[in-house]
Design a protein around this motif. Structure first.
Motif, PDB file in Angstrom:
ATOM      1  N   VAL A 190      -6.601  -3.274  -4.070  1.00  0.00           N
ATOM      2  CA  VAL A 190      -5.528  -3.118  -3.097  1.00  0.00           C
ATOM      3  C   VAL A 190      -4.279  -3.797  -3.637  1.00  0.00           C
ATOM      4  CG1 VAL A 190      -4.801  -3.603  -0.730  1.00  0.00           C
ATOM      5  CG2 VAL A 190      -7.213  -3.129  -1.211  1.00  0.00           C
ATOM      6  N   VAL A 191      -3.183  -3.066  -3.632  1.00  0.00           N
ATOM      7  CA  VAL A 191      -1.909  -3.595  -4.096  1.00  0.00           C
ATOM      8  C   VAL A 191      -1.084  -4.000  -2.885  1.00  0.00           C
ATOM      9  CG1 VAL A 191       0.189  -3.089  -5.402  1.00  0.00           C
ATOM     10  CG2 VAL A 191      -1.987  -2.022  -6.070  1.00  0.00           C
ATOM     11  N   VAL A 192      -0.653  -5.265  -2.861  1.00  0.00           N
ATOM     12  CA  VAL A 192       0.233  -5.761  -1.809  1.00  0.00           C
ATOM     13  C   VAL A 192       1.596  -6.005  -2.463  1.00  0.00           C
ATOM     14  CG1 VAL A 192       0.685  -7.606  -0.150  1.00  0.00           C
ATOM     15  CG2 VAL A 192      -1.665  -6.784  -0.491  1.00  0.00           C
ATOM     16  N   LEU A 193       2.597  -5.288  -1.992  1.00  0.00           N
ATOM     17  CA  LEU A 193       3.936  -5.354  -2.583  1.00  0.00           C
ATOM     18  C   LEU A 193       4.849  -6.278  -1.782  1.00  0.00           C
ATOM     19  CD1 LEU A 193       4.467  -1.522  -3.186  1.00  0.00           C
ATOM     20  CD2 LEU A 193       3.787  -3.242  -4.869  1.00  0.00           C
ATOM     21  N   TYR A 194       5.569  -7.109  -2.511  1.00  0.00           N
ATOM     22  CA  TYR A 194       6.567  -7.987  -1.909  1.00  0.00           C
ATOM     23  C   TYR A 194       7.802  -7.981  -2.799  1.00  0.00           C
ATOM     24  CZ  TYR A 194       8.697 -12.169   0.111  1.00  0.00           C
ATOM     25  OH  TYR A 194       9.560 -13.042   0.710  1.00  0.00           O
ATOM     26  N   HIS A 195       8.850  -7.345  -2.325  1.00  0.00           N
ATOM     27  CA  HIS A 195      10.111  -7.212  -3.067  1.00  0.00           C
ATOM     28  C   HIS A 195       9.926  -6.491  -4.402  1.00  0.00           C
ATOM     29  CE1 HIS A 195      12.419  -9.438  -0.166  1.00  0.00           C
ATOM     30  NE2 HIS A 195      11.616 -10.472  -0.258  1.00  0.00           N
ATOM     31  N   VAL A 196       8.995  -5.537  -4.412  1.00  0.00           N
ATOM     32  CA  VAL A 196       8.776  -4.705  -5.602  1.00  0.00           C
ATOM     33  C   VAL A 196       8.706  -3.263  -5.120  1.00  0.00           C
ATOM     34  CG1 VAL A 196       7.185  -4.106  -7.465  1.00  0.00           C
ATOM     35  CG2 VAL A 196       7.513  -6.489  -6.852  1.00  0.00           C
ATOM     36  N   ASP A 197       9.441  -2.382  -5.787  1.00  0.00           N
ATOM     37  CA  ASP A 197       9.357  -0.963  -5.474  1.00  0.00           C
ATOM     38  C   ASP A 197       8.130  -0.370  -6.149  1.00  0.00           C
ATOM     39  OD1 ASP A 197      11.722  -0.815  -3.924  1.00  0.00           O
ATOM     40  OD2 ASP A 197      12.932  -0.792  -5.761  1.00  0.00           O
ATOM     41  N   VAL A 198       7.914   0.882  -5.914  1.00  0.00           N
ATOM     42  CA  VAL A 198       6.736   1.555  -6.454  1.00  0.00           C
ATOM     43  C   VAL A 198       6.849   1.748  -7.972  1.00  0.00           C
ATOM     44  CG1 VAL A 198       5.386   3.690  -6.344  1.00  0.00           C
ATOM     45  CG2 VAL A 198       6.283   2.680  -4.247  1.00  0.00           C
ATOM     46  N   ASP A 199       8.040   1.940  -8.501  1.00  0.00           N
ATOM     47  CA  ASP A 199       8.214   2.261  -9.926  1.00  0.00           C
ATOM     48  C   ASP A 199       7.573   1.268 -10.896  1.00  0.00           C
ATOM     49  OD1 ASP A 199       9.512   4.598  -9.295  1.00  0.00           O
ATOM     50  OD2 ASP A 199      11.514   3.719  -9.437  1.00  0.00           O
ATOM     51  N   PRO A 200       7.712  -0.061 -10.717  1.00  0.00           N
ATOM     52  CA  PRO A 200       7.131  -0.968 -11.710  1.00  0.00           C
ATOM     53  C   PRO A 200       5.624  -1.213 -11.568  1.00  0.00           C
ATOM     54  CG  PRO A 200       8.436  -2.215 -10.123  1.00  0.00           C
ATOM     55  CD  PRO A 200       8.583  -0.765  -9.786  1.00  0.00           C
ATOM     56  N   ILE A 201       4.977  -0.559 -10.604  1.00  0.00           N
ATOM     57  CA  ILE A 201       3.533  -0.744 -10.441  1.00  0.00           C
ATOM     58  C   ILE A 201       2.833  -0.254 -11.701  1.00  0.00           C
ATOM     59  CG2 ILE A 201       1.496   0.013  -9.140  1.00  0.00           C
ATOM     60  CD1 ILE A 201       3.262   0.235  -6.678  1.00  0.00           C
ATOM     61  N   PRO A 202       1.891  -1.048 -12.241  1.00  0.00           N
ATOM     62  CA  PRO A 202       1.145  -0.594 -13.436  1.00  0.00           C
ATOM     63  C   PRO A 202       0.490   0.768 -13.203  1.00  0.00           C
ATOM     64  CG  PRO A 202       0.696  -2.903 -12.981  1.00  0.00           C
ATOM     65  CD  PRO A 202       1.496  -2.376 -11.816  1.00  0.00           C
ATOM     66  N   GLU A 203       0.485   1.599 -14.236  1.00  0.00           N
ATOM     67  CA  GLU A 203      -0.016   2.971 -14.143  1.00  0.00           C
ATOM     68  C   GLU A 203      -1.402   3.064 -13.510  1.00  0.00           C
ATOM     69  OE1 GLU A 203       1.331   6.028 -14.578  1.00  0.00           O
ATOM     70  OE2 GLU A 203       3.200   4.928 -14.839  1.00  0.00           O
ATOM     71  N   MET A 204      -2.308   2.147 -13.889  1.00  0.00           N
ATOM     72  CA  MET A 204      -3.676   2.255 -13.374  1.00  0.00           C
ATOM     73  C   MET A 204      -3.754   1.996 -11.871  1.00  0.00           C
ATOM     74  SD  MET A 204      -5.561  -1.142 -14.863  1.00  0.00           S
ATOM     75  CE  MET A 204      -4.824  -1.108 -16.464  1.00  0.00           C
ATOM     76  N   LEU A 205      -2.666   1.518 -11.257  1.00  0.00           N
ATOM     77  CA  LEU A 205      -2.656   1.259  -9.821  1.00  0.00           C
ATOM     78  C   LEU A 205      -1.855   2.283  -9.025  1.00  0.00           C
ATOM     79  CD1 LEU A 205      -2.128  -2.610  -9.739  1.00  0.00           C
ATOM     80  CD2 LEU A 205      -4.261  -1.331  -9.528  1.00  0.00           C
ATOM     81  N   LYS A 206      -1.149   3.148  -9.714  1.00  0.00           N
ATOM     82  CA  LYS A 206      -0.255   4.073  -9.009  1.00  0.00           C
ATOM     83  C   LYS A 206      -0.995   5.053  -8.116  1.00  0.00           C
ATOM     84  CE  LYS A 206       3.938   3.574 -11.511  1.00  0.00           C
ATOM     85  NZ  LYS A 206       5.090   4.175 -12.093  1.00  0.00           N
ATOM     86  N   SER A 207      -2.274   5.290  -8.361  1.00  0.00           N
ATOM     87  CA  SER A 207      -3.032   6.195  -7.499  1.00  0.00           C
ATOM     88  C   SER A 207      -3.536   5.503  -6.238  1.00  0.00           C
ATOM     89  CB  SER A 207      -4.224   6.782  -8.264  1.00  0.00           C
ATOM     90  OG  SER A 207      -5.165   5.764  -8.550  1.00  0.00           O
ATOM     91  N   LYS A 208      -3.391   4.184  -6.178  1.00  0.00           N
ATOM     92  CA  LYS A 208      -3.859   3.414  -5.019  1.00  0.00           C
ATOM     93  C   LYS A 208      -2.782   3.384  -3.941  1.00  0.00           C
ATOM     94  CE  LYS A 208      -7.514   1.990  -7.272  1.00  0.00           C
ATOM     95  NZ  LYS A 208      -8.825   2.532  -6.953  1.00  0.00           N
ATOM     96  N   LYS A 209      -3.212   3.462  -2.695  1.00  0.00           N
ATOM     97  CA  LYS A 209      -2.260   3.311  -1.591  1.00  0.00           C
ATOM     98  C   LYS A 209      -1.847   1.846  -1.528  1.00  0.00           C
ATOM     99  CE  LYS A 209      -1.719   3.608   3.368  1.00  0.00           C
ATOM    100  NZ  LYS A 209      -2.427   3.769   4.642  1.00  0.00           N
ATOM    101  N   ALA A 210      -0.585   1.589  -1.762  1.00  0.00           N
ATOM    102  CA  ALA A 210      -0.076   0.219  -1.734  1.00  0.00           C
ATOM    103  C   ALA A 210       0.277  -0.184  -0.311  1.00  0.00           C
ATOM    104  CB  ALA A 210       1.149   0.095  -2.637  1.00  0.00           C
ATOM    105  N   ILE A 211       0.251  -1.480  -0.077  1.00  0.00           N
ATOM    106  CA  ILE A 211       0.580  -2.049   1.229  1.00  0.00           C
ATOM    107  C   ILE A 211       1.768  -2.983   1.028  1.00  0.00           C
ATOM    108  CG2 ILE A 211      -0.256  -3.607   3.030  1.00  0.00           C
ATOM    109  CD1 ILE A 211      -3.098  -2.475   2.084  1.00  0.00           C
ATOM    110  N   PHE A 212       2.758  -2.829   1.869  1.00  0.00           N
ATOM    111  CA  PHE A 212       3.884  -3.753   1.827  1.00  0.00           C
ATOM    112  C   PHE A 212       3.499  -5.008   2.599  1.00  0.00           C
ATOM    113  CE2 PHE A 212       5.840   0.283   0.858  1.00  0.00           C
ATOM    114  CZ  PHE A 212       6.665  -0.060  -0.205  1.00  0.00           C
ATOM    115  N   LEU A 213       3.944  -6.158   2.136  1.00  0.00           N
ATOM    116  CA  LEU A 213       3.586  -7.417   2.768  1.00  0.00           C
ATOM    117  C   LEU A 213       3.888  -7.402   4.267  1.00  0.00           C
ATOM    118  CD1 LEU A 213       2.355 -10.195   2.145  1.00  0.00           C
ATOM    119  CD2 LEU A 213       4.667 -11.044   1.815  1.00  0.00           C
ATOM    120  N   ASN A 214       4.942  -6.716   4.668  1.00  0.00           N
ATOM    121  CA  ASN A 214       5.279  -6.627   6.095  1.00  0.00           C
ATOM    122  C   ASN A 214       4.227  -5.880   6.910  1.00  0.00           C
ATOM    123  OD1 ASN A 214       7.628  -8.117   5.910  1.00  0.00           O
ATOM    124  ND2 ASN A 214       8.915  -6.321   5.577  1.00  0.00           N
ATOM    125  N   ASP A 215       3.370  -5.117   6.243  1.00  0.00           N
ATOM    126  CA  ASP A 215       2.294  -4.371   6.910  1.00  0.00           C
ATOM    127  C   ASP A 215       0.938  -5.036   6.703  1.00  0.00           C
ATOM    128  OD1 ASP A 215       4.116  -2.375   7.750  1.00  0.00           O
ATOM    129  OD2 ASP A 215       3.978  -1.405   5.787  1.00  0.00           O
TER     130      ASP A 215
END
Length: 148
Positions: A106-131
């Protein structure tokens, strides 16, 4: 290896894999956020592993990380501007991705857009810290199911 301590997410090396463990991958600069994340996960019944807290002085760090990833049911990757390019975070993601077919990542994003996510994680549904509350509700269901 880390010793079991009451009240924390820690588990000794010989304890059975009876708990729903979540491995929290993060950069040292994001330790405060990782600590709060662990506290929230532990409050819903999960155990957590965080390297800065659960690896003792003198322990073999790569071996401890390998062992704890294998014990975990989920790997939470806290991606922030400080962690997105960190070697250890990338290694933990790769280890989880390669070693455990049943490990939820599970990827939890905080002040990071989707673009810099490592390729092997791009297929995963990311969660923003606010959620985060939505994610915690999902984990709580998995913890309860696992404990039956």
């Amino acid at each position: 290896m880390a010793k079991a301590m009451s009240g924390s997410g820690r588990r000794g090396p010989r304890e059975p894999d009876k708990n729903y463990q979540v491995f929290v991958s993060h950069a040292t600069a994001d330790k405060w956020i990782a600590r709060i994340l662990c506290e929230k996960l532990e409050s819903i019944g999960a155990t957590t592993f965080r390297d800065d807290r659960d690896i003792d002085g003198g322990d073999d760090i790569p071996e401890a990380i390998r062992l704890q990833i294998k014990r975990s049911k989920e790997l939470v990757v806290l991606l922030t501007p400080k962690s997105v390019d960190r070697t250890w975070v990338t290694l933990e993601i790769g280890a989880a991705w390669g070693w455990s077919k049943n490990l939820r990542i599970v990827v939890v994003l905080y002040h990071v857009d989707v673009d810099p996510i490592p390729e092997m994680l791009k297929s995963k549904k990311a969660i923003f810290l606010n959620d985060l509350d939505d994610y915690l509700a999902e984990v709580e269901k998995r913890v309860k199911k696992h404990s039956r």
